[in-house]
Structure formats: structure tokens, C-alpha cells
Motif scaffolding. Sequence first.
Motif, PDB file in Angstrom:
ATOM      1  N   LEU A   1       2.870   8.522  -5.250  1.00 35.53           N
ATOM      2  CA  LEU A   1       1.776   8.106  -6.132  1.00 35.53           C
ATOM      3  C   LEU A   1       1.060   6.880  -5.577  1.00 35.53           C
ATOM      4  CD1 LEU A   1       3.505   8.554  -9.611  1.00 35.53           C
ATOM      5  CD2 LEU A   1       1.666   9.961  -8.643  1.00 35.53           C
ATOM      6  N   LEU A   2       1.830   5.932  -5.022  1.00 38.81           N
ATOM      7  CA  LEU A   2       1.204   4.753  -4.422  1.00 38.81           C
ATOM      8  C   LEU A   2       0.333   5.147  -3.231  1.00 38.81           C
ATOM      9  CD1 LEU A   2       4.149   2.182  -4.533  1.00 38.81           C
ATOM     10  CD2 LEU A   2       2.035   2.074  -5.841  1.00 38.81           C
ATOM     11  N   GLY A   3       0.801   6.138  -2.461  1.00 35.72           N
ATOM     12  CA  GLY A   3      -0.004   6.620  -1.348  1.00 35.72           C
ATOM     13  C   GLY A   3      -1.316   7.222  -1.826  1.00 35.72           C
ATOM     14  N   LYS A   4      -1.255   7.966  -2.913  1.00 31.95           N
ATOM     15  CA  LYS A   4      -2.471   8.533  -3.500  1.00 31.95           C
ATOM     16  C   LYS A   4      -3.411   7.430  -3.977  1.00 31.95           C
ATOM     17  CE  LYS A   4      -4.038  11.196  -7.513  1.00 31.95           C
ATOM     18  NZ  LYS A   4      -3.622  11.946  -8.722  1.00 31.95           N
ATOM     19  N   TRP A   5      -2.858   6.458  -4.718  1.00 32.34           N
ATOM     20  CA  TRP A   5      -3.690   5.384  -5.265  1.00 32.34           C
ATOM     21  C   TRP A   5      -4.254   4.494  -4.156  1.00 32.34           C
ATOM     22  CZ3 TRP A   5       0.769   4.267  -9.162  1.00 32.34           C
ATOM     23  CH2 TRP A   5       0.748   5.258 -10.166  1.00 32.34           C
ATOM     24  N   THR A   6      -3.524   4.372  -3.054  1.00 32.67           N
ATOM     25  CA  THR A   6      -4.035   3.611  -1.922  1.00 32.67           C
ATOM     26  C   THR A   6      -5.399   4.138  -1.488  1.00 32.67           C
ATOM     27  OG1 THR A   6      -1.847   2.982  -1.091  1.00 32.67           O
ATOM     28  CG2 THR A   6      -3.632   3.056   0.514  1.00 32.67           C
ATOM     29  N   VAL A   7      -5.524   5.479  -1.483  1.00 34.73           N
ATOM     30  CA  VAL A   7      -6.786   6.103  -1.063  1.00 34.73           C
ATOM     31  C   VAL A   7      -7.793   6.109  -2.208  1.00 34.73           C
ATOM     32  CG1 VAL A   7      -7.854   8.234  -0.236  1.00 34.73           C
ATOM     33  CG2 VAL A   7      -5.619   7.518   0.649  1.00 34.73           C
ATOM     34  N   THR A   8      -7.383   6.597  -3.365  1.00 35.01           N
ATOM     35  CA  THR A   8      -8.342   6.784  -4.460  1.00 35.01           C
ATOM     36  C   THR A   8      -8.825   5.463  -5.052  1.00 35.01           C
ATOM     37  OG1 THR A   8      -6.526   7.026  -6.060  1.00 35.01           O
ATOM     38  CG2 THR A   8      -7.370   9.039  -5.031  1.00 35.01           C
ATOM     39  N   LEU A   9      -8.024   4.403  -4.935  1.00 33.21           N
ATOM     40  CA  LEU A   9      -8.436   3.096  -5.447  1.00 33.21           C
ATOM     41  C   LEU A   9      -8.942   2.183  -4.338  1.00 33.21           C
ATOM     42  CD1 LEU A   9      -5.631   2.453  -8.106  1.00 33.21           C
ATOM     43  CD2 LEU A   9      -7.927   3.385  -8.441  1.00 33.21           C
ATOM     44  N   LEU A  10      -9.202   2.767  -3.163  1.00 34.71           N
ATOM     45  CA  LEU A  10      -9.902   2.082  -2.064  1.00 34.71           C
ATOM     46  C   LEU A  10      -9.158   0.845  -1.553  1.00 34.71           C
ATOM     47  CD1 LEU A  10     -13.562   2.372  -3.404  1.00 34.71           C
ATOM     48  CD2 LEU A  10     -12.334   3.930  -1.871  1.00 34.71           C
ATOM     49  N   LEU A  11      -7.898   1.044  -1.217  1.00 35.69           N
ATOM     50  CA  LEU A  11      -7.113   0.021  -0.514  1.00 35.69           C
ATOM     51  C   LEU A  11      -6.963  -1.279  -1.289  1.00 35.69           C
ATOM     52  CD1 LEU A  11      -8.519   0.453   3.130  1.00 35.69           C
ATOM     53  CD2 LEU A  11      -6.592   1.621   2.075  1.00 35.69           C
ATOM     54  N   LYS A  12      -6.755  -1.186  -2.604  1.00 35.88           N
ATOM     55  CA  LYS A  12      -6.486  -2.412  -3.357  1.00 35.88           C
ATOM     56  C   LYS A  12      -5.229  -3.081  -2.798  1.00 35.88           C
ATOM     57  CE  LYS A  12      -8.684  -1.751  -7.841  1.00 35.88           C
ATOM     58  NZ  LYS A  12      -8.482  -1.714  -9.303  1.00 35.88           N
ATOM     59  N   PRO A  13      -5.285  -4.390  -2.527  1.00 38.41           N
ATOM     60  CA  PRO A  13      -4.143  -5.052  -1.877  1.00 38.41           C
ATOM     61  C   PRO A  13      -2.821  -4.869  -2.612  1.00 38.41           C
ATOM     62  CG  PRO A  13      -6.057  -6.477  -1.825  1.00 38.41           C
ATOM     63  CD  PRO A  13      -6.435  -5.298  -2.672  1.00 38.41           C
ATOM     64  N   ALA A  14      -2.828  -4.928  -3.938  1.00 38.59           N
ATOM     65  CA  ALA A  14      -1.580  -4.779  -4.683  1.00 38.59           C
ATOM     66  C   ALA A  14      -0.971  -3.398  -4.477  1.00 38.59           C
ATOM     67  CB  ALA A  14      -1.825  -5.023  -6.174  1.00 38.59           C
ATOM     68  N   ILE A  15      -1.809  -2.360  -4.441  1.00 38.26           N
ATOM     69  CA  ILE A  15      -1.319  -0.997  -4.252  1.00 38.26           C
ATOM     70  C   ILE A  15      -0.796  -0.806  -2.833  1.00 38.26           C
ATOM     71  CG2 ILE A  15      -1.945   1.446  -4.300  1.00 38.26           C
ATOM     72  CD1 ILE A  15      -1.914   0.163  -7.035  1.00 38.26           C
ATOM     73  N   VAL A  16      -1.551  -1.295  -1.850  1.00 40.19           N
ATOM     74  CA  VAL A  16      -1.149  -1.119  -0.451  1.00 40.19           C
ATOM     75  C   VAL A  16       0.139  -1.897  -0.167  1.00 40.19           C
ATOM     76  CG1 VAL A  16      -1.853  -1.374   1.957  1.00 40.19           C
ATOM     77  CG2 VAL A  16      -3.540  -0.753   0.227  1.00 40.19           C
ATOM     78  N   THR A  17       0.249  -3.114  -0.697  1.00 37.50           N
ATOM     79  CA  THR A  17       1.476  -3.885  -0.514  1.00 37.50           C
ATOM     80  C   THR A  17       2.649  -3.191  -1.186  1.00 37.50           C
ATOM     81  OG1 THR A  17       0.203  -5.949  -0.447  1.00 37.50           O
ATOM     82  CG2 THR A  17       2.568  -6.133  -0.866  1.00 37.50           C
ATOM     83  N   GLY A  18       2.433  -2.651  -2.385  1.00 37.76           N
ATOM     84  CA  GLY A  18       3.483  -1.902  -3.064  1.00 37.76           C
ATOM     85  C   GLY A  18       3.912  -0.684  -2.264  1.00 37.76           C
ATOM     86  N   HIS A  19       2.949  -0.042  -1.610  1.00 35.38           N
ATOM     87  CA  HIS A  19       3.258   1.125  -0.778  1.00 35.38           C
ATOM     88  C   HIS A  19       4.145   0.728   0.396  1.00 35.38           C
ATOM     89  CE1 HIS A  19       2.761   5.205   0.431  1.00 35.38           C
ATOM     90  NE2 HIS A  19       2.058   4.938   1.515  1.00 35.38           N
ATOM     91  N   LEU A  20       3.839  -0.394   1.013  1.00 34.08           N
ATOM     92  CA  LEU A  20       4.674  -0.901   2.105  1.00 34.08           C
ATOM     93  C   LEU A  20       6.080  -1.221   1.615  1.00 34.08           C
ATOM     94  CD1 LEU A  20       5.180  -2.137   4.944  1.00 34.08           C
ATOM     95  CD2 LEU A  20       4.241  -4.274   4.055  1.00 34.08           C
ATOM     96  N   LEU A  21       6.176  -1.919   0.485  1.00 30.07           N
ATOM     97  CA  LEU A  21       7.494  -2.278  -0.046  1.00 30.07           C
ATOM     98  C   LEU A  21       8.279  -1.039  -0.467  1.00 30.07           C
ATOM     99  CD1 LEU A  21       6.583  -5.448  -2.149  1.00 30.07           C
ATOM    100  CD2 LEU A  21       7.594  -5.337   0.125  1.00 30.07           C
ATOM    101  N   GLY A  22       7.564  -0.023  -0.963  1.00 30.05           N
ATOM    102  CA  GLY A  22       8.237   1.224  -1.312  1.00 30.05           C
ATOM    103  C   GLY A  22       8.832   1.890  -0.094  1.00 30.05           C
ATOM    104  N   GLY A  23       8.113   1.855   1.025  1.00 29.99           N
ATOM    105  CA  GLY A  23       8.651   2.427   2.255  1.00 29.99           C
ATOM    106  C   GLY A  23       9.895   1.696   2.717  1.00 29.99           C
ATOM    107  N   LEU A  24       9.892   0.380   2.632  1.00 32.68           N
ATOM    108  CA  LEU A  24      11.064  -0.391   3.054  1.00 32.68           C
ATOM    109  C   LEU A  24      12.212  -0.252   2.058  1.00 32.68           C
ATOM    110  CD1 LEU A  24       9.260  -3.541   4.462  1.00 32.68           C
ATOM    111  CD2 LEU A  24      10.463  -1.774   5.751  1.00 32.68           C
ATOM    112  N   THR A  25      11.903  -0.045   0.779  1.00 30.25           N
ATOM    113  CA  THR A  25      12.955   0.239  -0.193  1.00 30.25           C
ATOM    114  C   THR A  25      13.628   1.576   0.117  1.00 30.25           C
ATOM    115  OG1 THR A  25      11.788  -1.000  -1.916  1.00 30.25           O
ATOM    116  CG2 THR A  25      13.449   0.581  -2.651  1.00 30.25           C
ATOM    117  N   THR A  26      12.823   2.565   0.492  1.00 26.09           N
ATOM    118  CA  THR A  26      13.373   3.856   0.911  1.00 26.09           C
ATOM    119  C   THR A  26      14.291   3.670   2.116  1.00 26.09           C
ATOM    120  OG1 THR A  26      11.370   4.979   0.136  1.00 26.09           O
ATOM    121  CG2 THR A  26      12.770   6.186   1.669  1.00 26.09           C
ATOM    122  N   LEU A  27      13.843   2.871   3.076  1.00 25.17           N
ATOM    123  CA  LEU A  27      14.662   2.592   4.260  1.00 25.17           C
ATOM    124  C   LEU A  27      15.970   1.916   3.876  1.00 25.17           C
ATOM    125  CD1 LEU A  27      14.552   2.510   7.492  1.00 25.17           C
ATOM    126  CD2 LEU A  27      13.889   0.131   7.177  1.00 25.17           C
TER     127      LEU A  27
END
Length: 348
Positions: free
Chosen positions: A120-146
Motif C-alpha cells: 500500500l505504501l508503494g502504491k501511495w508513493t506513486v499516487t500521492l506523488l512522492l510525499k516524503p512521509a510516505i516514501v520514508t515509510g516505504h523505506l522503513l517498511g522494507g528494512l522492517t521486512t529485512l
Amino acid sequence: MNAYRRLIFAALMLTAVVVVFGAYVRLADAGLGCPDWPGCYGKITPHHAAEDILGAHAADPHGPVSLPKAWKEMVHRYLAASLGLMIIGIAVLAWRHRSHKGAAPWVATLLVGVVIFQGLLGKWTVTLLLKPAIVTGHLLGGLTTLALLTWLAARVAGARREVVPPRLLWAARAGLLVLAVQVALGGWTSTNYAALACTDFPTCHGSLWPVADYANAFHVVRELGMTADGELLSLSALTAIHWSHRLGALVAGGVLLMLGWALARRVPTAGAGVALIAAVLMQICLGVANVALSLPLPLAAMHNAGAAVLVGLMVWINFRLQARGIARPAPAGLGRLLPLSPRSQRRA
């Protein structure tokens, strides 16, 4: 269980690739290479959407859409989708083998939830035009998965648990927390394109305490490059973001180096300690090089890879350490973290 074990390690390696490649996509300004989701102009590949992409590029040659950028963005999505399917498979196998000591089905289920939210964060990253909070959350989500996959890998591999003094165990827990904060600061720096807000080192604009606008810098709900009031984000706000990341690196680097030294002083954990020291020093060197060389894309991607290595390593270290009993009190200061001698290590 062999299939479960192999799938976890394969997913762990793929997660590292997805995290680093995702950073590369962002740094290459390809995050909006396909301005819709999950396809590209409604098509499954950029090849099928070539006419739309070429038209958008012709209309705005300096915009975010081009055929190379579209392919970068879509390859990242293909990799992420493959990882999601693997993690669902891990959860299914974990529940099938739930009676086995290393299965950890609830952690595998949590991992599925993290990956769904990450999608969902990946989707919002695109549809909400790279809002910093969403993109940062997407990065943190990837590292949480790791991090969760690293924990599962350590468990299913039967990583040896080492008994250490309680103070060392809590130092490792604190180190992981400090690292998480620093990773978040790094993500905020990257997603706000503030990596070159300070072009000198170790000072910033020739000062050890540069003029900075912290209020607008860390206002979370806003558009990329804008303040919450819709004004352009100033250089002083970008400076605040960059300088905070540098100060965080100073704190996190010091904490992790002390932890690494403490682990290296103990024979059972010496390898982990040396690896942690090496990873921290490499990450510091990459950070300095990125400033000195004006953020070349390969070095910037390697800096993100270094963060992923540190996260995985710290999770592995925390998994291995356990405390039993009360260790002999250590002197104040650095001695509260570092063992004093081999004899005191044996008592602990």
C-alpha cells in the motif's frame, strides 16, 4: 522444514536486493517513471505502454517519465511482487510446520501484514506523488521486512545463543533502537533530497552549527519540496534535515562502535563484534564520500546497502545474545559496557 529454511534465506536475499534497488530507483529520479499503479499506463510492462511513455516524455523531456525510468520503476515492482509471494509461502509453511521449534508462525504472519502494508505504501508513493512521509515509510517498511526475515533466518538456522552480562544485552537492544532512529533520519534526508544541502565536511556551510529551520524540516504532513503552508522548502530547512542526519550518525556510530568493541572483547562474540565495527566504519566512509563527491549514484546506493547490512547484522546480534544471572558490577563510564579482562568474562 528444508523448503521452509531455503525459502526464508532466498526471501532474505531478495529483500536486500529490493531495498537497495528501491533506493537506486528513488536516487535515479525514477519513482514516478510510471505515474499509475500497479501497471504502467494500465499496461503490464513499459514495452506495452511505450506509446504513452514516449508521448509523456516528448511533452516534458525533463519530467519524471521516460522509457528507461519506467523500466527501472517496473522492475522494482516485479521484484517486490515476487518477494510478496515468497513471504506468503513462508507463512503457509510456518503454519504447516508450527510444531517445529524453528517455525515461528506468528512472526511469519506478522511479516505478511508488513508486506501488505508495504505494498500500500508503494502504491501511495506513486499516487500521492512522492510525499516524503510516505516514501520514508516505504523505506522503513522494507528494512522492517529485512529485519523480520533476518530474525526468522537466525531462528530456523539454529543460531547459537550466547550468554552475556545483562548490561551487554541491553546495550545491544539500545544499539538497535539508535540504529532505527538513524535509519529513519537517513530516509528522511533522502526522500527530501537533502543529501547535498551541506557540501562541505565536517562543517556545514562553514559552521559546526549552521543556520537551520527545524520546524519546517520535520513537519511530516506536507508535499515534496514544500512546507505545510505550501511555500517552497528553504535551504535552511534542507540544512536542518541533513545536519540532523550527520549528528545522528555521530551518536549512532559511537554507540555501535562501543558495542562492537565490547562484543569483540568476548571470545564467543568476537566475530560479530569485528563485523559490526567493520560495517559501521564502512558506512561512515560511504557517508563522507557521498558528501565529498557530490552524491554519485553508485555510492549513494551503496550507502543504502550499508544501512541494510547494519540492520540485518544488529538483528542477528540481538537474536544471539541472552542474559542469565547478574554479572559482576563494572566500573562507571565505558567500563559499564566493556568487559575488563578474560577472567571477568569467564565469571560473567
